[in-house]
Design a protein around this motif. Structure first.
Motif, PDB file in Angstrom:
ATOM      1  N   GLU A  87      43.539  67.933  27.793  1.00 21.35           N
ATOM      2  CA  GLU A  87      42.205  68.456  27.488  1.00 21.35           C
ATOM      3  C   GLU A  87      42.081  69.183  26.154  1.00 21.35           C
ATOM      4  O   GLU A  87      40.984  69.319  25.631  1.00 21.35           O
ATOM      5  N   THR A  88      43.178  69.655  25.580  1.00 21.06           N
ATOM      6  CA  THR A  88      43.089  70.312  24.269  1.00 21.06           C
ATOM      7  C   THR A  88      43.038  69.281  23.143  1.00 21.06           C
ATOM      8  O   THR A  88      42.773  69.628  22.003  1.00 21.06           O
ATOM      9  N   GLY A  89      43.319  68.024  23.460  1.00 23.40           N
ATOM     10  CA  GLY A  89      43.298  66.966  22.459  1.00 23.40           C
ATOM     11  C   GLY A  89      44.538  66.893  21.599  1.00 23.40           C
ATOM     12  O   GLY A  89      44.725  65.927  20.862  1.00 23.40           O
ATOM     13  N   ALA A  90      45.415  67.892  21.670  1.00 26.36           N
ATOM     14  CA  ALA A  90      46.597  67.923  20.803  1.00 26.36           C
ATOM     15  C   ALA A  90      47.536  66.748  21.098  1.00 26.36           C
ATOM     16  O   ALA A  90      47.977  66.052  20.171  1.00 26.36           O
ATOM     17  N   LEU A  91      47.825  66.497  22.372  1.00 24.31           N
ATOM     18  CA  LEU A  91      48.711  65.383  22.711  1.00 24.31           C
ATOM     19  C   LEU A  91      48.049  64.050  22.395  1.00 24.31           C
ATOM     20  O   LEU A  91      48.711  63.118  21.940  1.00 24.31           O
ATOM     21  N   LEU A  92      46.741  63.961  22.590  1.00 25.70           N
ATOM     22  CA  LEU A  92      46.030  62.725  22.248  1.00 25.70           C
ATOM     23  C   LEU A  92      46.165  62.417  20.756  1.00 25.70           C
ATOM     24  O   LEU A  92      46.442  61.281  20.367  1.00 25.70           O
ATOM     25  N   CYS A  93      45.969  63.446  19.923  1.00 26.31           N
ATOM     26  CA  CYS A  93      46.071  63.248  18.473  1.00 26.31           C
ATOM     27  C   CYS A  93      47.510  62.948  18.055  1.00 26.31           C
ATOM     28  O   CYS A  93      47.744  62.093  17.191  1.00 26.31           O
ATOM     29  N   ALA A  94      48.472  63.616  18.687  1.00 22.69           N
ATOM     30  CA  ALA A  94      49.878  63.320  18.398  1.00 22.69           C
ATOM     31  C   ALA A  94      50.187  61.883  18.796  1.00 22.69           C
ATOM     32  O   ALA A  94      50.924  61.172  18.095  1.00 22.69           O
ATOM     33  N   HIS A  95      49.598  61.435  19.912  1.00 23.81           N
ATOM     34  CA  HIS A  95      49.782  60.043  20.345  1.00 23.81           C
ATOM     35  C   HIS A  95      49.162  59.081  19.327  1.00 23.81           C
ATOM     36  O   HIS A  95      49.766  58.055  18.988  1.00 23.81           O
ATOM     37  N   ALA A  96      47.984  59.411  18.832  1.00 23.04           N
ATOM     38  CA  ALA A  96      47.342  58.570  17.811  1.00 23.04           C
ATOM     39  C   ALA A  96      48.245  58.439  16.592  1.00 23.04           C
ATOM     40  O   ALA A  96      48.416  57.347  16.039  1.00 23.04           O
ATOM     41  N   ASN A  97      48.838  59.542  16.167  1.00 26.47           N
ATOM     42  CA  ASN A  97      49.741  59.507  15.015  1.00 26.47           C
ATOM     43  C   ASN A  97      50.998  58.695  15.323  1.00 26.47           C
ATOM     44  O   ASN A  97      51.509  57.983  14.454  1.00 26.47           O
ATOM     45  N   ARG A 137      52.227  55.295  13.458  1.00 22.11           N
ATOM     46  CA  ARG A 137      53.590  55.154  12.925  1.00 22.11           C
ATOM     47  C   ARG A 137      54.235  53.865  13.428  1.00 22.11           C
ATOM     48  O   ARG A 137      54.838  53.114  12.665  1.00 22.11           O
ATOM     49  N   VAL A 138      54.090  53.570  14.722  1.00 26.48           N
ATOM     50  CA  VAL A 138      54.652  52.331  15.293  1.00 26.48           C
ATOM     51  C   VAL A 138      54.007  51.109  14.637  1.00 26.48           C
ATOM     52  O   VAL A 138      54.686  50.124  14.331  1.00 26.48           O
ATOM     53  N   ALA A 139      52.708  51.177  14.386  1.00 27.50           N
ATOM     54  CA  ALA A 139      52.011  50.074  13.718  1.00 27.50           C
ATOM     55  C   ALA A 139      52.546  49.878  12.306  1.00 27.50           C
ATOM     56  O   ALA A 139      52.764  48.743  11.865  1.00 27.50           O
ATOM     57  N   ASP A 140      52.773  50.981  11.599  1.00 25.61           N
ATOM     58  CA  ASP A 140      53.324  50.903  10.247  1.00 25.61           C
ATOM     59  C   ASP A 140      54.726  50.285  10.265  1.00 25.61           C
ATOM     60  O   ASP A 140      55.041  49.426   9.439  1.00 25.61           O
ATOM     61  N   ASP A 141      55.558  50.696  11.219  1.00 29.66           N
ATOM     62  CA  ASP A 141      56.899  50.112  11.361  1.00 29.66           C
ATOM     63  C   ASP A 141      56.816  48.621  11.667  1.00 29.66           C
ATOM     64  O   ASP A 141      57.608  47.823  11.168  1.00 29.66           O
ATOM     65  N   PHE A 142      55.836  48.250  12.496  1.00 26.57           N
ATOM     66  CA  PHE A 142      55.643  46.842  12.854  1.00 26.57           C
ATOM     67  C   PHE A 142      55.316  46.006  11.616  1.00 26.57           C
ATOM     68  O   PHE A 142      55.877  44.936  11.412  1.00 26.57           O
ATOM     69  N   VAL A 143      54.413  46.503  10.770  1.00 25.12           N
ATOM     70  CA  VAL A 143      54.030  45.785   9.551  1.00 25.12           C
ATOM     71  C   VAL A 143      55.227  45.671   8.608  1.00 25.12           C
ATOM     72  O   VAL A 143      55.460  44.616   8.010  1.00 25.12           O
ATOM     73  N   LYS A 144      56.007  46.755   8.491  1.00 26.91           N
ATOM     74  CA  LYS A 144      57.172  46.730   7.606  1.00 26.91           C
ATOM     75  C   LYS A 144      58.215  45.717   8.072  1.00 26.91           C
ATOM     76  O   LYS A 144      58.864  45.079   7.244  1.00 26.91           O
ATOM     77  N   SER A 145      58.371  45.567   9.383  1.00 30.21           N
ATOM     78  CA  SER A 145      59.389  44.651   9.886  1.00 30.21           C
ATOM     79  C   SER A 145      58.881  43.219  10.054  1.00 30.21           C
ATOM     80  O   SER A 145      59.647  42.276   9.921  1.00 30.21           O
ATOM     81  N   SER A 146      57.593  43.048  10.320  1.00 36.37           N
ATOM     82  CA  SER A 146      57.059  41.712  10.600  1.00 36.37           C
ATOM     83  C   SER A 146      56.187  41.137   9.501  1.00 36.37           C
ATOM     84  O   SER A 146      55.883  39.955   9.516  1.00 36.37           O
ATOM     85  N   GLY A 147      55.731  41.963   8.590  1.00 34.81           N
ATOM     86  CA  GLY A 147      54.813  41.493   7.565  1.00 34.81           C
ATOM     87  C   GLY A 147      53.377  41.567   8.053  1.00 34.81           C
ATOM     88  O   GLY A 147      53.107  41.994   9.178  1.00 34.81           O
TER      89      GLY A 147
END
Length: 199
Positions: free
Chosen positions: A51-61, A65-75
């Protein structure tokens, strides 16, 4: 035993009410978030933790990061990937302006970076004031569903969905190709004559 094996070993019974279904979704989300972030979270406190949104925002980040790693490894890929994260206040307290701001930042990230349509979105008060838990849960599941496409761990419900979709895809590939029905050409002149005679 993995969550999928546990779920498939139990008999599948339809839920008696939408509340039972919502409870099952919240339970799955709590277990998944607890595993991903190594924290004590269960169906009874999942909304209080978020409910504080902190974990949600940390999850978004984390998803970004996982998406960025995916692009770096897969193109480059045709899958819509988040390109930027979220700023948030980790020390926000429930129902405060800072908590509302965190939740709003997460909502904006869902729309802009994840491309989640409005029909699957929630409003700040749906979580902060518990006005509509279902919308919040469905949105979080959709974030997990989309993030699983580029390698993020997903809740058991999403994994089961993906297994079912894969089985259906395989079954469709095994079916013989159905001939397409041929269209017959209509004689326009005869159609005009028929209409004139109907008058």
């Amino acid at each position: 035993m993995s969550g999928i094996q546990h779920a498939s070993n139990q008999s599948i019974k339809p839920f008696k009410s939408s509340e039972e279904y919502l409870y099952a979704m919240k339970e799955d989300l709590a277990e998944w978030l607890g595993d991903v972030y190594s924290m004590e979270i269960d169906v009874n406190n999942v909304l209080e933790v978020l409910e504080t949104g902190a974990l949600l925002c940390a999850h978004a980040n984390n998803v970004t990061r996982v998406a960025d790693d995916f692009v770096k490894s897969s193109g480059p890929t045709e899958v819509h990937l988040p390109a930027s994260g979220v700023t948030f206040v980790s020390s926000a307290h429930p129902t405060t302006f800072l908590a509302r701001d965190n939740v709003t930042n997460f909502i904006n990230w869902c729309r802009k970076e994840m491309g989640i349509p409005d029909v699957l979105m929630f409003e700040t008060d749906d979580l902060v004031l518990r006005k509509n838990e279902k919308n919040f849960v469905l949105c979080l599941l959709e974030v997990a569903r989309r993030a699983s496409r580029f390698g993020m761990a997903s809740p058991v419900l999403i994994q089961l969905e993906q297994e079912i979709e894969e089985e259906i895809r395989e079954e469709m590939e095994d079916l013989p190709a159905q001939p397409k029905p041929q269209r017959s050409l209509i004689n326009i002149q005869n159609l005009d004559e028929m209409v004139m005679h109907q008058r």
